[in-house]
Design an enzyme around this catalytic site. Structure first.
Site, PDB file in Angstrom:
ATOM      1  N   PRO A 232      -2.730 -13.610  -5.185  1.00  0.00           N
ATOM      2  CA  PRO A 232      -1.374 -13.827  -5.389  1.00  0.00           C
ATOM      3  C   PRO A 232      -0.459 -12.924  -4.341  1.00  0.00           C
ATOM      4  CG  PRO A 232      -1.809 -12.746  -7.245  1.00  0.00           C
ATOM      5  CD  PRO A 232      -3.148 -13.193  -6.454  1.00  0.00           C
ATOM      6  N   ASN A 233       0.700 -13.464  -3.643  1.00  0.00           N
ATOM      7  CA  ASN A 233       1.573 -13.045  -2.993  1.00  0.00           C
ATOM      8  C   ASN A 233       1.040 -12.429  -1.494  1.00  0.00           C
ATOM      9  OD1 ASN A 233       3.771 -12.827  -4.766  1.00  0.00           O
ATOM     10  ND2 ASN A 233       2.669 -11.249  -5.943  1.00  0.00           N
TER      11      ASN A 233
ATOM     12  N   ARG B 164       6.675  -9.760   4.295  1.00  0.00           N
ATOM     13  CA  ARG B 164       7.549  -8.691   3.419  1.00  0.00           C
ATOM     14  C   ARG B 164       6.632  -7.412   3.612  1.00  0.00           C
ATOM     15  NH1 ARG B 164       8.318 -11.167  -2.203  1.00  0.00           N
ATOM     16  NH2 ARG B 164       7.337  -9.148  -2.503  1.00  0.00           N
TER      17      ARG B 164
ATOM     18  N   TYR C  22       1.523  -3.535   4.176  1.00  0.00           N
ATOM     19  CA  TYR C  22       0.563  -4.580   4.665  1.00  0.00           C
ATOM     20  C   TYR C  22       0.181  -4.903   5.946  1.00  0.00           C
ATOM     21  CZ  TYR C  22       0.588  -4.770  -0.398  1.00  0.00           C
ATOM     22  OH  TYR C  22       0.437  -4.205  -1.810  1.00  0.00           O
TER      23      TYR C  22
ATOM     24  N   ASN D   3     -10.129 -10.777  -1.992  1.00  0.00           N
ATOM     25  CA  ASN D   3      -8.787  -9.945  -2.402  1.00  0.00           C
ATOM     26  C   ASN D   3      -8.080 -10.856  -3.423  1.00  0.00           C
ATOM     27  OD1 ASN D   3      -6.699  -8.421  -2.578  1.00  0.00           O
ATOM     28  ND2 ASN D   3      -6.255  -8.273  -0.474  1.00  0.00           N
TER      29      ASN D   3
ATOM     30  N   ALA E 265      -3.004  -8.495  -7.016  1.00  0.00           N
ATOM     31  CA  ALA E 265      -2.922  -7.939  -8.243  1.00  0.00           C
ATOM     32  C   ALA E 265      -3.599  -8.292  -9.405  1.00  0.00           C
ATOM     33  CB  ALA E 265      -1.290  -8.385  -8.701  1.00  0.00           C
TER      34      ALA E 265
ATOM     35  N   HIS F 152      -6.384  -5.931 -10.885  1.00  0.00           N
ATOM     36  CA  HIS F 152      -6.381  -5.075 -11.989  1.00  0.00           C
ATOM     37  C   HIS F 152      -6.067  -5.635 -13.485  1.00  0.00           C
ATOM     38  CE1 HIS F 152      -5.751  -3.078  -8.103  1.00  0.00           C
ATOM     39  NE2 HIS F 152      -4.581  -3.663  -7.857  1.00  0.00           N
TER      40      HIS F 152
ATOM     41  N   ASP G 297     -15.127 -12.451 -15.715  1.00  0.00           N
ATOM     42  CA  ASP G 297     -15.971 -13.321 -16.206  1.00  0.00           C
ATOM     43  C   ASP G 297     -16.579 -14.792 -15.231  1.00  0.00           C
ATOM     44  OD1 ASP G 297     -15.886 -12.002 -18.622  1.00  0.00           O
ATOM     45  OD2 ASP G 297     -14.499 -13.352 -19.626  1.00  0.00           O
TER      46      ASP G 297
ATOM     47  N   GLU H 296     -15.472  -6.968  -2.427  1.00  0.00           N
ATOM     48  CA  GLU H 296     -14.153  -6.789  -2.760  1.00  0.00           C
ATOM     49  C   GLU H 296     -13.194  -6.182  -1.540  1.00  0.00           C
ATOM     50  OE1 GLU H 296     -13.797  -4.483  -6.289  1.00  0.00           O
ATOM     51  OE2 GLU H 296     -11.263  -4.529  -6.180  1.00  0.00           O
TER      52      GLU H 296
ATOM     53  N   HIS I  63      -9.655  -4.912  -0.027  1.00  0.00           N
ATOM     54  CA  HIS I  63      -7.930  -4.304  -0.214  1.00  0.00           C
ATOM     55  C   HIS I  63      -7.493  -4.039   0.959  1.00  0.00           C
ATOM     56  CE1 HIS I  63      -8.202  -5.437  -4.408  1.00  0.00           C
ATOM     57  NE2 HIS I  63      -9.108  -4.751  -4.801  1.00  0.00           N
TER      58      HIS I  63
ATOM     59  N   SER J 201      -4.569  -2.354   1.444  1.00  0.00           N
ATOM     60  CA  SER J 201      -4.210  -0.790   0.995  1.00  0.00           C
ATOM     61  C   SER J 201      -5.347  -0.159   0.373  1.00  0.00           C
ATOM     62  CB  SER J 201      -2.869  -0.794   0.464  1.00  0.00           C
ATOM     63  OG  SER J 201      -2.986  -1.367  -1.048  1.00  0.00           O
TER      64      SER J 201
ATOM     65  N   ARG K 239      -2.365   4.579  -5.035  1.00  0.00           N
ATOM     66  CA  ARG K 239      -1.303   4.147  -5.310  1.00  0.00           C
ATOM     67  C   ARG K 239      -0.879   4.212  -6.603  1.00  0.00           C
ATOM     68  NH1 ARG K 239      -0.541  -1.549  -2.487  1.00  0.00           N
ATOM     69  NH2 ARG K 239       1.570  -1.329  -3.271  1.00  0.00           N
TER      70      ARG K 239
ATOM     71  N   ARG L 258      -2.820   0.407 -10.584  1.00  0.00           N
ATOM     72  CA  ARG L 258      -3.656  -0.127  -9.514  1.00  0.00           C
ATOM     73  C   ARG L 258      -5.018   0.617  -9.596  1.00  0.00           C
ATOM     74  NH1 ARG L 258      -0.078  -3.402  -6.436  1.00  0.00           N
ATOM     75  NH2 ARG L 258       2.219  -2.547  -6.502  1.00  0.00           N
TER      76      ARG L 258
HETATM   77  O1  CA2 Z   1      -4.268  -3.696  -0.760  1.00  0.00           O
HETATM   78  C1  CA2 Z   1      -4.165  -5.010  -1.139  1.00  0.00           C
HETATM   79  O2  CA2 Z   1      -4.937  -5.562  -0.519  1.00  0.00           O
HETATM   80  C2  CA2 Z   1      -3.857  -5.444  -2.463  1.00  0.00           C
HETATM   81  O3  CA2 Z   1      -4.899  -6.192  -3.059  1.00  0.00           O
HETATM   82  C3  CA2 Z   1      -2.652  -6.259  -2.240  1.00  0.00           C
HETATM   83  C4  CA2 Z   1      -2.052  -6.578  -3.654  1.00  0.00           C
HETATM   84  C5  CA2 Z   1      -1.801  -5.288  -4.591  1.00  0.00           C
HETATM   85  O4  CA2 Z   1      -1.284  -5.700  -5.807  1.00  0.00           O
HETATM   86  C6  CA2 Z   1      -3.215  -4.637  -4.859  1.00  0.00           C
HETATM   87  O5  CA2 Z   1      -3.029  -3.589  -5.793  1.00  0.00           O
HETATM   88  C7  CA2 Z   1      -3.875  -4.336  -3.484  1.00  0.00           C
HETATM   89  C8  CA2 Z   1      -0.371  -6.968  -3.442  1.00  0.00           C
HETATM   90  C9  CA2 Z   1      -0.425  -8.076  -2.570  1.00  0.00           C
HETATM   91  C10 CA2 Z   1       1.042  -8.132  -2.361  1.00  0.00           C
HETATM   92  O6  CA2 Z   1       1.269  -8.661  -1.059  1.00  0.00           O
HETATM   93  C11 CA2 Z   1       2.369  -8.922  -0.440  1.00  0.00           C
HETATM   94  C12 CA2 Z   1       2.350  -9.187   0.946  1.00  0.00           C
HETATM   95  C13 CA2 Z   1       3.156  -8.962   1.625  1.00  0.00           C
HETATM   96  C14 CA2 Z   1       4.557  -9.022   1.148  1.00  0.00           C
HETATM   97  C15 CA2 Z   1       4.761  -8.557  -0.107  1.00  0.00           C
HETATM   98  C16 CA2 Z   1       3.731  -8.567  -0.909  1.00  0.00           C
END
Ligand code: CA2
Length: 143
Positions: A10-11, A18, A23, A74, A77, A80, A87, A98, A100, A102, A107, A111
């Site tokens: 997601p996201n 953003r 990122y 990846n 969220a 976590h 499963d 896996e 990530h 970041s 953080r 996380r």
């Molecule tokens: O660092 C990573 O790749 C994460 O998987 C990214 C997730 C975060 O929840 C993990 O803890 C680490 C967050 C993705 C949010 O992605 C965005 C991308 C662009 C703009 C806003 C959010």
């Protein structure tokens, strides 16, 4: 030719739009193109899937069992929080990497737990988008 599935959570469809300070500036489509280029000399066929819905990720993982030779995930969220993804991953017969962008361990404390890590052949974090191509290179080493 080995088949590698990328599952993106997601996201991450908002990449490049953003929070570029965390990122980076590349969009998900840029990353997909970069991975397709990196996959060619490795003789990997890749497929990219992204969803904001946990159930989509679970279904794609279930359906991957007999279709692919490796998974790069990846789960964003859901990494976590998701026992459901943990499963589903348990039933895979091939290596899971896996990734990530970041480094979640530096953080917020929420996380610091990963439900994927115990099932992963390798965790690559903190390398930005290069982490995805590093994951392909690692799969090439072990497959
Ligand atoms: O660092 C990573 O790749 C994460 O998987 C990214 C997730 C975060 O929840 C993990 O803890 C680490 C967050 C993705 C949010 O992605 C965005 C991308 C662009 C703009 C806003 C959010």
């Amino acid at each position: 030719m080995k088949k590698i599935l990328f599952i993106i959570g997601p996201n991450l469809n908002l990449l490049g739009i953003r929070e570029p300070e965390i990122y980076g500036h590349q969009t998900l489509s840029d990353i997909e193109k970069m991975c397709a280029e990196a996959a060619r000399p490795l003789n990997f066929q890749i497929e990219f899937k992204q969803s904001n819905y946990e159930g989509d990720l679970v279904t794609w993982i279930q359906d991957a069992r007999d279709e692919y030779d490796g998974l790069i995930i990846n789960a964003a969220a859901y990494t976590h929080t998701s026992v459901a993804i943990h499963d589903a991953l348990k039933f895979l017969k091939f290596p899971i990497i896996e990734v990530h962008q970041s480094d979640p361990s530096t953080r917020e404390s929420f996380r610091h737990i990963s439900y994927i890590e115990p099932l992963a052949a390798k965790v690559i974090k903190g390398l930005g988008t290069k982490g995805y191509t590093e994951a392909l290179a690692y799969l090439h080493e072990i497959l």
